[in-house]
Design a protein around this motif. Sequence first.
Motif, mmCIF file in Angstrom:
data_model
loop_
_atom_site.group_PDB
_atom_site.id
_atom_site.type_symbol
_atom_site.label_atom_id
_atom_site.label_comp_id
_atom_site.label_asym_id
_atom_site.label_seq_id
_atom_site.Cartn_x
_atom_site.Cartn_y
_atom_site.Cartn_z
ATOM 1 N N ARG A 164 0.857 -1.185 0.000
ATOM 2 C CA ARG A 164 0.000 0.000 0.000
ATOM 3 C C ARG A 164 0.889 1.229 0.000
ATOM 4 O O ARG A 164 1.825 1.323 0.808
ATOM 5 C CB ARG A 164 -0.912 -0.025 1.223
ATOM 6 N N GLN A 165 0.560 2.195 -0.849
ATOM 7 C CA GLN A 165 1.448 3.328 -1.073
ATOM 8 C C GLN A 165 1.194 4.506 -0.139
ATOM 9 O O GLN A 165 1.925 5.483 -0.195
ATOM 10 C CB GLN A 165 1.313 3.804 -2.532
ATOM 11 N N HIS A 166 0.201 4.431 0.711
ATOM 12 C CA HIS A 166 -0.106 5.565 1.594
ATOM 13 C C HIS A 166 -0.957 5.050 2.749
ATOM 14 O O HIS A 166 -1.407 3.907 2.756
ATOM 15 C CB HIS A 166 -0.862 6.660 0.826
ATOM 16 N N ARG B 208 -7.285 -6.393 5.060
ATOM 17 C CA ARG B 208 -6.141 -6.581 5.962
ATOM 18 C C ARG B 208 -5.388 -7.863 5.644
ATOM 19 O O ARG B 208 -4.139 -7.886 5.667
ATOM 20 C CB ARG B 208 -6.630 -6.612 7.417
ATOM 21 N N ARG B 209 -6.125 -8.920 5.351
ATOM 22 C CA ARG B 209 -5.468 -10.194 5.040
ATOM 23 C C ARG B 209 -4.640 -10.092 3.776
ATOM 24 O O ARG B 209 -3.525 -10.606 3.704
ATOM 25 C CB ARG B 209 -6.527 -11.286 4.900
ATOM 26 N N LEU B 210 -5.176 -9.415 2.772
ATOM 27 C CA LEU B 210 -4.443 -9.285 1.518
ATOM 28 C C LEU B 210 -3.230 -8.377 1.672
ATOM 29 O O LEU B 210 -2.170 -8.638 1.081
ATOM 30 C CB LEU B 210 -5.378 -8.743 0.433
ATOM 31 N N GLU B 211 -3.365 -7.327 2.453
ATOM 32 C CA GLU B 211 -2.214 -6.443 2.674
ATOM 33 C C GLU B 211 -1.095 -7.155 3.427
ATOM 34 O O GLU B 211 0.071 -6.739 3.357
ATOM 35 C CB GLU B 211 -2.652 -5.194 3.434
ATOM 36 N N GLY B 212 -1.427 -8.227 4.139
ATOM 37 C CA GLY B 212 -0.412 -9.023 4.806
ATOM 38 C C GLY B 212 0.211 -10.082 3.917
ATOM 39 O O GLY B 212 1.082 -10.830 4.375
ATOM 40 N N GLU C 207 3.140 -11.014 -1.609
ATOM 41 C CA GLU C 207 3.415 -11.854 -2.778
ATOM 42 C C GLU C 207 2.167 -12.058 -3.626
ATOM 43 O O GLU C 207 2.258 -12.243 -4.849
ATOM 44 C CB GLU C 207 3.986 -13.208 -2.331
ATOM 45 N N LEU C 208 0.972 -12.015 -2.989
ATOM 46 C CA LEU C 208 -0.272 -12.119 -3.743
ATOM 47 C C LEU C 208 -0.677 -10.769 -4.320
ATOM 48 O O LEU C 208 -1.233 -10.704 -5.424
ATOM 49 C CB LEU C 208 -1.386 -12.665 -2.845
ATOM 50 N N LEU C 209 -0.421 -9.696 -3.594
ATOM 51 C CA LEU C 209 -0.748 -8.363 -4.102
ATOM 52 C C LEU C 209 0.028 -8.045 -5.379
ATOM 53 O O LEU C 209 -0.456 -7.300 -6.236
ATOM 54 C CB LEU C 209 -0.449 -7.312 -3.036
ATOM 55 N N ARG C 210 1.209 -8.609 -5.527
ATOM 56 C CA ARG C 210 1.998 -8.357 -6.742
ATOM 57 C C ARG C 210 1.324 -8.945 -7.973
ATOM 58 O O ARG C 210 1.663 -8.543 -9.096
ATOM 59 C CB ARG C 210 3.401 -8.940 -6.586
ATOM 60 N N GLY D 272 -1.577 -8.410 -8.910
ATOM 61 C CA GLY D 272 -2.468 -7.427 -9.506
ATOM 62 C C GLY D 272 -3.846 -7.429 -8.876
ATOM 63 O O GLY D 272 -4.082 -7.977 -7.786
ATOM 64 N N SER D 273 -4.783 -6.796 -9.585
ATOM 65 C CA SER D 273 -6.127 -6.602 -9.039
ATOM 66 C C SER D 273 -6.877 -7.910 -8.829
ATOM 67 O O SER D 273 -7.801 -7.965 -8.013
ATOM 68 C CB SER D 273 -6.923 -5.687 -9.972
ATOM 69 N N ALA D 274 -6.497 -8.988 -9.550
ATOM 70 C CA ALA D 274 -7.180 -10.279 -9.369
ATOM 71 C C ALA D 274 -6.994 -10.813 -7.952
ATOM 72 O O ALA D 274 -7.813 -11.609 -7.483
ATOM 73 C CB ALA D 274 -6.673 -11.288 -10.392
ATOM 74 N N ALA D 275 -5.909 -10.382 -7.280
ATOM 75 C CA ALA D 275 -5.690 -10.844 -5.906
ATOM 76 C C ALA D 275 -6.798 -10.360 -4.983
ATOM 77 O O ALA D 275 -7.193 -11.067 -4.044
ATOM 78 C CB ALA D 275 -4.330 -10.361 -5.405
ATOM 79 N N THR D 276 -7.310 -9.162 -5.208
ATOM 80 C CA THR D 276 -8.410 -8.669 -4.375
ATOM 81 C C THR D 276 -9.660 -9.508 -4.587
ATOM 82 O O THR D 276 -10.432 -9.745 -3.647
ATOM 83 C CB THR D 276 -8.713 -7.200 -4.698
ATOM 84 N N LEU D 277 -9.864 -9.969 -5.831
ATOM 85 C CA LEU D 277 -11.022 -10.819 -6.097
ATOM 86 C C LEU D 277 -10.917 -12.121 -5.312
ATOM 87 O O LEU D 277 -11.909 -12.593 -4.747
ATOM 88 C CB LEU D 277 -11.115 -11.103 -7.596
ATOM 89 N N TRP D 278 -9.710 -12.701 -5.261
ATOM 90 C CA TRP D 278 -9.549 -13.923 -4.463
ATOM 91 C C TRP D 278 -9.827 -13.651 -2.980
ATOM 92 O O TRP D 278 -10.508 -14.443 -2.312
ATOM 93 C CB TRP D 278 -8.124 -14.467 -4.604
ATOM 94 N N ALA D 279 -9.314 -12.536 -2.450
ATOM 95 C CA ALA D 279 -9.520 -12.235 -1.038
ATOM 96 C C ALA D 279 -11.001 -12.065 -0.709
ATOM 97 O O ALA D 279 -11.479 -12.528 0.335
ATOM 98 C CB ALA D 279 -8.745 -10.973 -0.660
ATOM 99 N N ILE D 280 -11.746 -11.438 -1.617
ATOM 100 C CA ILE D 280 -13.184 -11.238 -1.392
ATOM 101 C C ILE D 280 -13.913 -12.570 -1.465
ATOM 102 O O ILE D 280 -14.752 -12.897 -0.611
ATOM 103 C CB ILE D 280 -13.750 -10.230 -2.399
ATOM 104 N N PHE D 281 -13.614 -13.357 -2.500
ATOM 105 C CA PHE D 281 -14.224 -14.678 -2.629
ATOM 106 C C PHE D 281 -13.951 -15.516 -1.382
ATOM 107 O O PHE D 281 -14.853 -16.185 -0.851
ATOM 108 C CB PHE D 281 -13.678 -15.398 -3.864
ATOM 109 N N ASP D 282 -12.714 -15.518 -0.942
ATOM 110 C CA ASP D 282 -12.328 -16.353 0.190
ATOM 111 C C ASP D 282 -13.079 -15.951 1.456
ATOM 112 O O ASP D 282 -13.564 -16.810 2.201
ATOM 113 C CB ASP D 282 -10.819 -16.233 0.407
ATOM 114 N N GLN D 283 -13.213 -14.650 1.710
ATOM 115 C CA GLN D 283 -13.926 -14.218 2.912
ATOM 116 C C GLN D 283 -15.406 -14.539 2.816
ATOM 117 O O GLN D 283 -16.013 -14.990 3.802
ATOM 118 C CB GLN D 283 -13.732 -12.720 3.124
ATOM 119 N N VAL D 284 -16.010 -14.313 1.657
ATOM 120 C CA VAL D 284 -17.444 -14.571 1.506
ATOM 121 C C VAL D 284 -17.740 -16.051 1.686
ATOM 122 O O VAL D 284 -18.685 -16.440 2.401
ATOM 123 C CB VAL D 284 -17.929 -14.066 0.136
ATOM 124 N N VAL D 285 -16.948 -16.919 1.061
ATOM 125 C CA VAL D 285 -17.192 -18.355 1.164
ATOM 126 C C VAL D 285 -16.934 -18.844 2.593
ATOM 127 O O VAL D 285 -17.668 -19.690 3.105
ATOM 128 C CB VAL D 285 -16.317 -19.114 0.145
#
Length: 356
Positions: A13-15, A126-130, A133-136, A138-151
């Motif tokens: 995160r840049q800021h 928070r989980r994704l920011e930790g 290696e997954l954030l690198r 790209g934006s698809a990593a956020t989709l995985w984090a959302i899917f994972d939390q919802v499921v």
Amino acid sequence: MIVDCAHYRDGRRQHEGPMPLEEAAAHCAQGGFVWLGVFEPGPEELAQVREYFGLHELAIEDAQAFHLRPKAEQYEDGTELIILRTARYDDEREEVDTGEISIFLSQHFVITVRQGIASGLAGARRRLEGRPELLRAGSAATLWAIFDQVVDSYAPVVAELERDIEQIEATVFSGAVAPTERIYFLRREATDFYRAVHPLLAVLARRLQPGRAPAELLPYFRDVHDHLLLVNEEVAAQRDLLATVLEANIAVISVEQNKITLRQSATMERLTILATVFLPLSFVVGFFGQNFGWLDDHLSGLPAFLALSGGGLLLPSLLLYLWLHRRPTEPTPPLPGVDTRAEPGRTASPRAHGKP
């Protein structure tokens, strides 16, 4: 309302803190991606998001409406709209609260529009920011984090519904009558939950197709897909079980109603017998209570009174007793598999017709 807005680049995160929409849109062209989180926005706020990020007007309309089923659509500019249903069990009300998350996904930004109280994404961020290696990836990593939390949030709902179903099931199969309204409400909740879970399988399966997600994220999407398959099977089984429990409860209610009917029939039979017994007696007593001259002339002594009145009471009672005990009874229907044509003195075997 904007909950958080951050620019991610090189897995970091840049800021600190959220940034304005105008600044976030400018960062989209500087590498990395922007994740904008919005909670129950109004039309004016969504219009601003559309203006800064160039979203399709139909996608904005979808984000404002509440959907019963998850879905995924891709627009000509490459932006993809993914809609998820969220769920949370309320212990106090013993009900399932549902929400919705609309995700606008592109290479340069991710915009999540949340509807309902059961749609928080702070934990996923928070989980994704930790996981830099997954954030690198790209934006698809956020989709995985959302899917994972919802499921993952589906599992407690399944467990609580299972507990409620077991309570109802124990009541019904013990022979007691359970509230039909409660069973119907549980089945409706299970059906709504199934509509949120089952279509999501197709949305997740689409991410597993070649070229739809970075290679390093495919194992994580497969893991979420496996968890979702298990939840889908459990919810489908719960829905079918509730249908069986509802039928069994209706059968128990029918048995209880039949018992009440039999008790009422027995009571009516006793009252009918009493009325039948007293009907001729009342007729005889009323007859001899009339002031006819013949009765006055011939009932001059006690023996004549006893002979006429006593005989008039006993004779109808005797005839009524004989009629009630000698009336024909209906034949008892034969038991299944028993041959009623057996010889006298012998009991037919259930195997007479070749049945095991």
